[in-house]
Write a protein that holds these residues in place. Structure first.
Motif, PDB file in Angstrom:
ATOM      1  N   ARG A 245     -23.020  42.107   0.740  1.00  0.00           N
ATOM      2  CA  ARG A 245     -23.420  41.863  -0.646  1.00  0.00           C
ATOM      3  C   ARG A 245     -22.505  40.844  -1.292  1.00  0.00           C
ATOM      4  N   LYS A 246     -22.952  40.336  -2.411  1.00  0.00           N
ATOM      5  CA  LYS A 246     -22.107  39.426  -3.169  1.00  0.00           C
ATOM      6  C   LYS A 246     -21.071  40.240  -3.936  1.00  0.00           C
ATOM      7  N   ALA A 248     -18.464  39.963  -7.627  1.00  0.00           N
ATOM      8  CA  ALA A 248     -18.287  39.236  -8.886  1.00  0.00           C
ATOM      9  C   ALA A 248     -17.199  38.177  -8.712  1.00  0.00           C
ATOM     10  N   THR A 249     -17.345  37.095  -9.420  1.00  0.00           N
ATOM     11  CA  THR A 249     -16.338  36.032  -9.376  1.00  0.00           C
ATOM     12  C   THR A 249     -14.969  36.586  -9.769  1.00  0.00           C
ATOM     13  N   GLU A 420     -22.420  35.071   0.917  1.00  0.00           N
ATOM     14  CA  GLU A 420     -22.868  34.166  -0.138  1.00  0.00           C
ATOM     15  C   GLU A 420     -21.852  34.022  -1.265  1.00  0.00           C
ATOM     16  N   GLY A 461     -18.566  34.325  -6.850  1.00  0.00           N
ATOM     17  CA  GLY A 461     -19.677  35.165  -6.402  1.00  0.00           C
ATOM     18  C   GLY A 461     -20.788  35.185  -7.413  1.00  0.00           C
ATOM     19  N   SER A 462     -21.298  36.373  -7.709  1.00  0.00           N
ATOM     20  CA  SER A 462     -22.427  36.493  -8.643  1.00  0.00           C
ATOM     21  C   SER A 462     -21.940  36.548 -10.076  1.00  0.00           C
TER      22      SER A 462
END
Length: 462
Positions: A245-246, A248-249, A420, A461-462
């Protein structure tokens, strides 16, 4: 290598190669060249790939070439041919001569200085680089199939494969120049590899598919990892990426797997190579004597390592190679220069026409127990990178930004796979923010290093 190379899978003997070099240099001299250098080589090999138990490709390669460089003072011309006849050698020398005639003078052009060239005795030292592998297509296919079968047998979720492969390659060469250098040797490189695909259904009725790969590459086929070990490990890598999974930034510590850390060492070599330095295309310009890595880090080079993947008694120009400390306590001791780039910089060649030779990055802080599990504990909470994508490195500025996949780590343990995302930083800071190296060393392309922990990087990331 003895003269009986035809019995070792080659079409030409060393004596034939030696005569070709003498003839080529004599032709260049009679044509009016002030100096000349020549190299003759031959390579032969077999590559077999299988997919899902069936043979996909069987490739045999055999190539040969003669290359000649002609100097007219400080004008240089180069030409090559795959035809070893006397007429072809004469035409090739003439082509190089004509190129030199119409080339602008370059004050840095010329053969290496005679005192830098390897001696005949030094050049003849055997570094044990040649181990021909008498494997035929059926035998190679059987090894590749064992590798792939082992991957499939690891887990029923290994549902597909991009194939397994076996490669056996060998080559030999002889080189010389008008300053008296003569030398050459035989070498081999063999490998087995596999790329399994893991898949599983997700809760949304979709299928999560992940691929990974592993290989073993050695000069001596007897030292290759077993096909079963390679297949199982490749499968385990693919399986561990399921349910990725992605994230968080964030800005967190980052641990590079050892095979990727070797790429960081490669980035250092690129940034301190003579070509980048004289073109002023590197962020490590004028770094000699400067602190560019963390003070606990050293880089050592051993060109004379037996069976080494980048071993050589002399470089591509015939300049002798030497064991040396490249970086001491983070401080740059020397660059990687050919005779041409050294002259451009007003320095002496370091014997690196053709690249670096058997580098090892080590840390004075590494303890015997610093295996991967311990490195994950040192990471604590952050990102463990096992795959990099893209070519996002700007060597002029040092800016670094690449797609990445790996695992989120918390409390020193892997929590879940990550995909990703992009990791970003600047190599100038990244080199100084290396806080630890593991004992899980890996050698890729003549560069050896363990897993590498960086203090922090941006993870988008997301």
């Amino acid at each position: 290598m003895s003269g009986s190379t035809t019995s070792q899978g080659f079409a030409f003997t060393r004596e034939q190669f030696q005569q070709i070099i003498e003839d080529t240099l004599a032709i260049a001299k009679s044509a009016g060249a002030s100096d000349a250098a020549a190299e003759v080589s031959e390579g032969a090999g077999l590559s077999v790939s299988v997919r899902k138990g069936e043979i996909e490709n069987v490739e045999r390669n055999r190539d040969k070439s003669v290359g000649v460089t002609v100097y007219l003072g400080q004008r240089r011309g180069n030409a090559s041919t795959s035809d070893f006849s006397r007429q072809a050698l004469e035409q090739t020398v003439k082509a190089a001569y004509d190129i030199a005639r119409f080339t602008a003078e370059d004050t840095a052009a010329g053969l290496p200085d005679a005192e830098d060239l390897v001696s005949v005795d030094e050049a003849a030292v055997d570094l044990d680089l040649f181990h021909p592998w008498a494997v035929d297509a059926d035998g190679a296919a059987a090894l590749a199939k064992r590798c792939e079968d082992a991957a499939f047998a690891t887990d029923r979720r290994i549902s597909n494969s991009e194939g397994g492969a076996t490669s056996a390659q060998q080559s030999h060469f002889w080189a010389g120049n008008s300053h008296g250098f003569r030398g050459g040797y035989s070498s081999s490189r063999h490998s087995i590899s596999v790329s399994p695909i893991a898949s599983m259904k997700t809760g949304k009725g979709q299928v999560d598919m992940q691929r990974d790969a592993w290989y073993s590459s050695m000069r001596d086929a007897l030292e290759l990892a077993s096909p079963e070990a390679v297949g199982r490990y490749a499968a385990e890598r693919a399986l561990s990426r399921l349910k990725g999974r992605k994230i968080a930034t964030c800005e967190v510590p980052v641990l590079f797997e050892s095979s990727l850390a070797a790429g960081m060492l490669g980035a250092y070599v690129q940034a301190t190579s003579g070509g980048a330095l004289y073109r002023r295309a590197t962020f490590l310009l004028d770094s000699l004597g400067q602190q560019v890595l963390a003070p606990h880090l050293d880089i050592d080079e051993d060109p004379h390592q037996h069976k080494g993947k980048a071993s050589a008694m002399f470089d591509d120009e015939g300049v002798r190679t030497r064991k040396r400390r490249v970086v001491d306590a983070g401080v740059v001791q020397t660059y990687f220069m050919s005779s041409y780039s050294a002259r451009k910089l007003g320095l002496k060649t370091t014997g690196h026409a053709g690249g670096s030779q058997n580098l090892r990055l080590s840390s004075r802080l590494t303890q015997p127990g610093d295996h991967l599990e311990q490195m994950l504990r040192k990471l604590g909470r952050g990102f463990f990178v096992t795959e990099l994508m893209g070519q996002g490195v700007n060597y002029v500025t040092g800016d670094y930004s690449r797609g990445a996949a790996g695992y989120w780590v918390d409390g020193g343990r892997i929590v879940h796979p990550v995909h990703e995302v992009t990791i970003a930083g600047n190599l100038r800071e990244m080199f100084k923010q290396i806080v630890a190296l593991g004992t899980d060393t890996y050698t890729m392309g003549g560069k050896t290093v363990g897993s590498m922990l960086l203090e922090r990087m941006k993870v988008a990331g997301s």
